[in-house]
Scaffold this motif. Structure first.
Motif, PDB file in Angstrom:
ATOM      1  N   GLU A 191      10.990   2.994 -12.730  1.00 40.45           N
ATOM      2  CA  GLU A 191      10.892   3.849 -13.921  1.00 40.45           C
ATOM      3  C   GLU A 191       9.575   4.597 -13.822  1.00 40.45           C
ATOM      4  OE1 GLU A 191      12.231   5.040 -16.577  1.00 40.45           O
ATOM      5  OE2 GLU A 191      14.139   3.975 -16.508  1.00 40.45           O
ATOM      6  N   ARG A 192       9.619   5.917 -13.805  1.00 37.76           N
ATOM      7  CA  ARG A 192       8.383   6.679 -13.594  1.00 37.76           C
ATOM      8  C   ARG A 192       8.195   7.768 -14.660  1.00 37.76           C
ATOM      9  NH1 ARG A 192       9.075  11.729 -13.530  1.00 37.76           N
ATOM     10  NH2 ARG A 192       7.765  12.264 -11.743  1.00 37.76           N
ATOM     11  N   GLY A 193       8.847   7.554 -15.803  1.00 37.06           N
ATOM     12  CA  GLY A 193       8.715   8.537 -16.877  1.00 37.06           C
ATOM     13  C   GLY A 193       9.760   9.614 -16.743  1.00 37.06           C
TER      14      GLY A 193
ATOM     15  N   LEU B 162      13.739   3.354  -5.219  1.00 35.68           N
ATOM     16  CA  LEU B 162      14.399   4.554  -5.750  1.00 35.68           C
ATOM     17  C   LEU B 162      13.807   4.879  -7.116  1.00 35.68           C
ATOM     18  CD1 LEU B 162      16.780   6.620  -5.523  1.00 35.68           C
ATOM     19  CD2 LEU B 162      18.195   4.906  -6.691  1.00 35.68           C
ATOM     20  N   LYS B 163      13.216   6.075  -7.236  1.00 30.55           N
ATOM     21  CA  LYS B 163      12.598   6.458  -8.511  1.00 30.55           C
ATOM     22  C   LYS B 163      13.598   7.224  -9.371  1.00 30.55           C
ATOM     23  CE  LYS B 163       8.048   6.919  -8.402  1.00 30.55           C
ATOM     24  NZ  LYS B 163       6.714   7.550  -8.193  1.00 30.55           N
ATOM     25  N   ARG B 164      13.499   6.982 -10.676  1.00 26.02           N
ATOM     26  CA  ARG B 164      14.406   7.662 -11.599  1.00 26.02           C
ATOM     27  C   ARG B 164      14.117   9.161 -11.622  1.00 26.02           C
ATOM     28  NH1 ARG B 164      14.921   6.211 -18.045  1.00 26.02           N
ATOM     29  NH2 ARG B 164      16.562   7.710 -18.571  1.00 26.02           N
TER      30      ARG B 164
ATOM     31  N   PHE C 168       4.721  12.725   3.432  1.00 30.97           N
ATOM     32  CA  PHE C 168       5.612  13.872   3.215  1.00 30.97           C
ATOM     33  C   PHE C 168       5.694  14.003   1.697  1.00 30.97           C
ATOM     34  CE2 PHE C 168       6.762  12.278   7.366  1.00 30.97           C
ATOM     35  CZ  PHE C 168       6.907  13.436   8.121  1.00 30.97           C
ATOM     36  N   LYS C 169       5.060  15.017   1.149  1.00 34.30           N
ATOM     37  CA  LYS C 169       4.931  15.105  -0.301  1.00 34.30           C
ATOM     38  C   LYS C 169       5.866  16.143  -0.910  1.00 34.30           C
ATOM     39  CE  LYS C 169       2.801  13.173  -2.525  1.00 34.30           C
ATOM     40  NZ  LYS C 169       3.177  11.843  -3.096  1.00 34.30           N
ATOM     41  N   PRO C 170       6.574  15.769  -1.973  1.00 36.04           N
ATOM     42  CA  PRO C 170       7.404  16.750  -2.681  1.00 36.04           C
ATOM     43  C   PRO C 170       6.538  17.506  -3.690  1.00 36.04           C
ATOM     44  CG  PRO C 170       7.660  14.576  -3.662  1.00 36.04           C
ATOM     45  CD  PRO C 170       6.600  14.455  -2.599  1.00 36.04           C
TER      46      PRO C 170
ATOM     47  N   LEU D 252       0.868  -1.187   0.000  1.00 34.77           N
ATOM     48  CA  LEU D 252       0.000   0.000   0.000  1.00 34.77           C
ATOM     49  C   LEU D 252       0.902   1.234   0.000  1.00 34.77           C
ATOM     50  CD1 LEU D 252      -2.927   1.093   0.230  1.00 34.77           C
ATOM     51  CD2 LEU D 252      -2.626   1.055   2.730  1.00 34.77           C
ATOM     52  N   ARG D 253       0.876   1.969  -1.101  1.00 37.95           N
ATOM     53  CA  ARG D 253       1.690   3.176  -1.185  1.00 37.95           C
ATOM     54  C   ARG D 253       0.896   4.373  -0.672  1.00 37.95           C
ATOM     55  NH1 ARG D 253       3.332   6.670  -5.622  1.00 37.95           N
ATOM     56  NH2 ARG D 253       2.510   8.144  -4.112  1.00 37.95           N
ATOM     57  N   GLY D 254       1.579   5.499  -0.493  1.00 37.32           N
ATOM     58  CA  GLY D 254       0.915   6.726  -0.074  1.00 37.32           C
ATOM     59  C   GLY D 254       1.922   7.610   0.630  1.00 37.32           C
TER      60      GLY D 254
ATOM     61  N   LEU E 144       1.249   1.989  -8.758  1.00 34.89           N
ATOM     62  CA  LEU E 144       0.103   2.704  -9.329  1.00 34.89           C
ATOM     63  C   LEU E 144      -0.558   3.606  -8.307  1.00 34.89           C
ATOM     64  CD1 LEU E 144      -1.564  -0.381 -11.022  1.00 34.89           C
ATOM     65  CD2 LEU E 144      -0.581   1.552 -12.234  1.00 34.89           C
ATOM     66  N   GLU E 145      -1.092   4.722  -8.815  1.00 35.45           N
ATOM     67  CA  GLU E 145      -1.879   5.590  -7.932  1.00 35.45           C
ATOM     68  C   GLU E 145      -3.362   5.329  -8.129  1.00 35.45           C
ATOM     69  OE1 GLU E 145       1.244   9.141  -6.898  1.00 35.45           O
ATOM     70  OE2 GLU E 145      -0.434   9.657  -8.195  1.00 35.45           O
ATOM     71  N   VAL E 146      -4.037   5.115  -7.011  1.00 38.16           N
ATOM     72  CA  VAL E 146      -5.468   4.815  -7.024  1.00 38.16           C
ATOM     73  C   VAL E 146      -6.137   5.724  -5.988  1.00 38.16           C
ATOM     74  CG1 VAL E 146      -5.111   2.861  -5.435  1.00 38.16           C
ATOM     75  CG2 VAL E 146      -7.144   2.898  -6.815  1.00 38.16           C
TER      76      VAL E 146
ATOM     77  N   LEU F 101      10.920   2.284   2.075  1.00 42.76           N
ATOM     78  CA  LEU F 101      11.104   3.731   2.019  1.00 42.76           C
ATOM     79  C   LEU F 101      11.217   4.152   0.554  1.00 42.76           C
ATOM     80  CD1 LEU F 101      13.755   3.698   4.837  1.00 42.76           C
ATOM     81  CD2 LEU F 101      11.411   4.497   5.062  1.00 42.76           C
ATOM     82  N   GLN F 102      10.394   5.094   0.167  1.00 43.79           N
ATOM     83  CA  GLN F 102      10.410   5.563  -1.226  1.00 43.79           C
ATOM     84  C   GLN F 102      11.244   6.831  -1.327  1.00 43.79           C
ATOM     85  OE1 GLN F 102       6.512   5.806  -3.067  1.00 43.79           O
ATOM     86  NE2 GLN F 102       7.088   7.602  -4.258  1.00 43.79           N
ATOM     87  N   VAL F 103      12.128   6.850  -2.322  1.00 44.39           N
ATOM     88  CA  VAL F 103      12.864   8.079  -2.642  1.00 44.39           C
ATOM     89  C   VAL F 103      12.320   8.569  -3.968  1.00 44.39           C
ATOM     90  CG1 VAL F 103      15.109   9.089  -3.177  1.00 44.39           C
ATOM     91  CG2 VAL F 103      14.929   7.333  -1.414  1.00 44.39           C
ATOM     92  N   GLY F 104      11.763   9.763  -3.966  1.00 42.30           N
ATOM     93  CA  GLY F 104      11.105  10.283  -5.160  1.00 42.30           C
ATOM     94  C   GLY F 104      12.102  10.808  -6.179  1.00 42.30           C
ATOM     95  N   SER F 105      11.554  11.055  -7.368  1.00 42.10           N
ATOM     96  CA  SER F 105      12.379  11.523  -8.484  1.00 42.10           C
ATOM     97  C   SER F 105      13.192  12.760  -8.149  1.00 42.10           C
ATOM     98  CB  SER F 105      11.470  11.902  -9.643  1.00 42.10           C
ATOM     99  OG  SER F 105      10.944  10.751 -10.165  1.00 42.10           O
ATOM    100  N   ARG F 106      12.536  13.670  -7.459  1.00 40.70           N
ATOM    101  CA  ARG F 106      13.228  14.935  -7.168  1.00 40.70           C
ATOM    102  C   ARG F 106      14.382  14.745  -6.198  1.00 40.70           C
ATOM    103  NH1 ARG F 106       8.385  14.826  -8.203  1.00 40.70           N
ATOM    104  NH2 ARG F 106       7.363  16.284  -9.586  1.00 40.70           N
ATOM    105  N   ASN F 107      14.394  13.623  -5.537  1.00 32.32           N
ATOM    106  CA  ASN F 107      15.439  13.346  -4.545  1.00 32.32           C
ATOM    107  C   ASN F 107      16.432  12.288  -5.003  1.00 32.32           C
ATOM    108  OD1 ASN F 107      15.518  14.866  -2.183  1.00 32.32           O
ATOM    109  ND2 ASN F 107      13.631  13.946  -1.438  1.00 32.32           N
TER     110      ASN F 107
ATOM    111  N   SER G  19       1.549   5.815 -13.588  1.00 31.48           N
ATOM    112  CA  SER G  19       0.735   6.955 -13.144  1.00 31.48           C
ATOM    113  C   SER G  19       1.496   8.262 -13.349  1.00 31.48           C
ATOM    114  CB  SER G  19       0.356   6.786 -11.670  1.00 31.48           C
ATOM    115  OG  SER G  19      -0.254   5.532 -11.459  1.00 31.48           O
ATOM    116  N   HIS G  20       2.704   8.334 -12.768  1.00 28.76           N
ATOM    117  CA  HIS G  20       3.496   9.552 -12.965  1.00 28.76           C
ATOM    118  C   HIS G  20       4.048   9.625 -14.382  1.00 28.76           C
ATOM    119  CE1 HIS G  20       3.241   9.287  -8.599  1.00 28.76           C
ATOM    120  NE2 HIS G  20       3.286  10.601  -8.641  1.00 28.76           N
ATOM    121  N   ALA G  21       4.214   8.474 -15.013  1.00 31.33           N
ATOM    122  CA  ALA G  21       4.793   8.460 -16.354  1.00 31.33           C
ATOM    123  C   ALA G  21       3.856   9.077 -17.389  1.00 31.33           C
ATOM    124  CB  ALA G  21       5.138   7.029 -16.756  1.00 31.33           C
TER     125      ALA G  21
HETATM  126  C1  PEP Z   1       4.843   9.883  -5.942  1.00 29.93           C
HETATM  127  O1  PEP Z   1       5.117   8.673  -6.057  1.00 29.93           O
HETATM  128  O2  PEP Z   1       3.772  10.316  -5.498  1.00 29.93           O
HETATM  129  C2  PEP Z   1       5.822  10.868  -6.463  1.00 29.93           C
HETATM  130  C3  PEP Z   1       5.955  12.065  -5.936  1.00 29.93           C
HETATM  131  O3  PEP Z   1       6.495  10.377  -7.513  1.00 29.93           O
HETATM  132  P1  PEP Z   1       7.767  10.948  -8.307  1.00 29.93           P
HETATM  133  O4  PEP Z   1       8.829  11.129  -7.280  1.00 29.93           O
HETATM  134  O5  PEP Z   1       8.040   9.871  -9.298  1.00 29.93           O
HETATM  135  O6  PEP Z   1       7.341  12.247  -8.954  1.00 29.93           O
END
Ligand code: PEP
Ligand code: MN
Length: 340
Positions: free
Chosen positions: A236-238, A206-208, A130-132, A125-127, A297-299, A181-187, A271-273
């Motif tokens: 891979e998130r686009g 780790l997101k591209r 702390f949102k970038p 379950l993602r979510g 996926l985002e739902v 732990l998710q590391v977002g694209s911006r990070n 979703s982000h792609a």
């Molecule tokens: C996210 O997964 O909600 C997100 C911010 O993704 P990304 O870092 O790929 O933009």
């Protein structure tokens, strides 16, 4: 080129080898590798070949690697890595479905998402709590309250919890709750954060980066791996393209390339792609047969009312529909996707 030393090499043998290399002008540095030390060759003026190097005492293998992926490269680990977390595996042949909202907004929303993820055969379950966000005026996430809501919903449905960590300061709190732990694209190139994650005993997704090359992506993973955390999953998130009609451009060939370059599992986030919900299912199906190890996926139960990324959120019923497609599709590429 990377020279993998014999795990049992003796001090005297190593010194003789290094002296021999120096005599041929081979510049190198010694690094701890996954199974003993390796020598990363930085200059090879006499053009010694891998075969010549492998004939030297104390050398197990010489890899013609052009890069410095001591830990991330497939050459170093010919078999794909399987990451185990709470009874779930990433990269082991079982196709992994991770889904949930962009941001944790409240208990009702998380309960609806968790119900759908579990019904669809998802395991994670993602979510984000702390949102970038591009704008400082946009919803920034619920912080600790969100982590608590998320943990509760995941536990009630037997799911793992994945949450984004934005900086080193948040890491202890997010790690207290989340399984992954998710590391977002911006990070992706937040090097202090990557180094800190190297010292954590939890898997990292780790997101591209928005405009990162595959080499930069793998070197970011290398920061975490070389720090001692071997549980890294790539996503891979686009990537950003010249065409503003889509949020990003899904680089599916990259899944194939990454699977050649690295032993790490690779997920795809359609979703982000794409940024548009009607494109998410077609691209999810394409990703499933690309050889990816899973999907992110985002739902959302009410995409129009979502506090972030509503336009790309699919409905719970779409996720359940997709799971039937995944069961049919992933065997084509030698994967399995269990019944819900
Ligand atoms: C996210 O997964 O909600 C997100 C911010 O993704 P990304 O870092 O790929 O933009
Ligand atoms: Mn999002």
């Amino acid at each position: 080129m990377i020279i993998v030393l014999d795990p049992g090499i003796r001090q005297a043998e190593r010194e003789a080898l290094e002296a021999h290399l120096a005599g041929r002008g081979v510049a190198h540095r010694r690094e701890p590798g996954p199974r003993g030390d390796v020598l990363v060759v930085t200059a090879n003026p006499s053009g010694l070949t891998p075969e010549q190097l492998e004939s030297l005492p104390g050398v197990a293998r010489a890899l013609p690697s052009a890069t410095e992926f001591v830990h991330a490269s497939r050459e170093m680990h010919p078999a794909g890595s399987v990451i185990h977390v709470g009874g779930v595996t990433a990269g082991g042949g079982e196709f992994l479905l991770a889904a949930g909202p962009c941001a944790v907004e409240g208990p009702g929303q998380m309960e609806a998402c968790a119900t759908a993820v579990a019904a669809a055969g998802g395991k994670i379950l993602r979510g984000g709590s702390f949102k970038p966000r591009t704008s400082p005026y946009s919803f920034q996430g619920l912080g600790r309250e969100g982590l608590e809501i998320h943990r509760g919903a995941a536990d009630r449905h037997g799911l793992l919890m994945m949450s984004e960590v934005l900086d080193r300061e948040d890491l202890p709190m997010v790690a207290e709750f989340a399984d992954i732990l998710q590391v977002g694209s911006r990070n992706m190139q937040n090097f202090p954060l990557l180094k800190a994650l190297g010292g954590i005993r939890k898997p990292v997704l780790l997101k591209r980066g928005l405009a990162a090359t595959r080499e930069e992506f793998l070197l970011a993973a290398e920061y975490i791996l070389s720090g001692g955390n071997s549980d890294v999953i790539l996503c891979e998130r686009g990537i950003r393209s010249f065409d503003p009609s889509l949020r990003n451009s899904l680089d599916l060939a990259s899944v194939v390339l990454l699977k050649e370059m690295t032993h790490l599992p690779v997920l795809v986030d359609p979703s982000h792609a794409t940024g548009q919900s009607r494109l998410v299912l077609p691209m999810a199906r394409a990703a499933a047969v690309s050889g990816a190890d899973g999907l992110l996926l985002e739902v959302h139960p009410d995409p129009a009312g979502a506090l972030s990324d509503g336009p790309q959120a699919i409905l719970p019923e779409d996720l359940i529909r997709l799971s039937a497609d995944l069961r049919a599709l992933v065997p084509v590429v030698g994967r399995t996707f269990g019944a819900p």
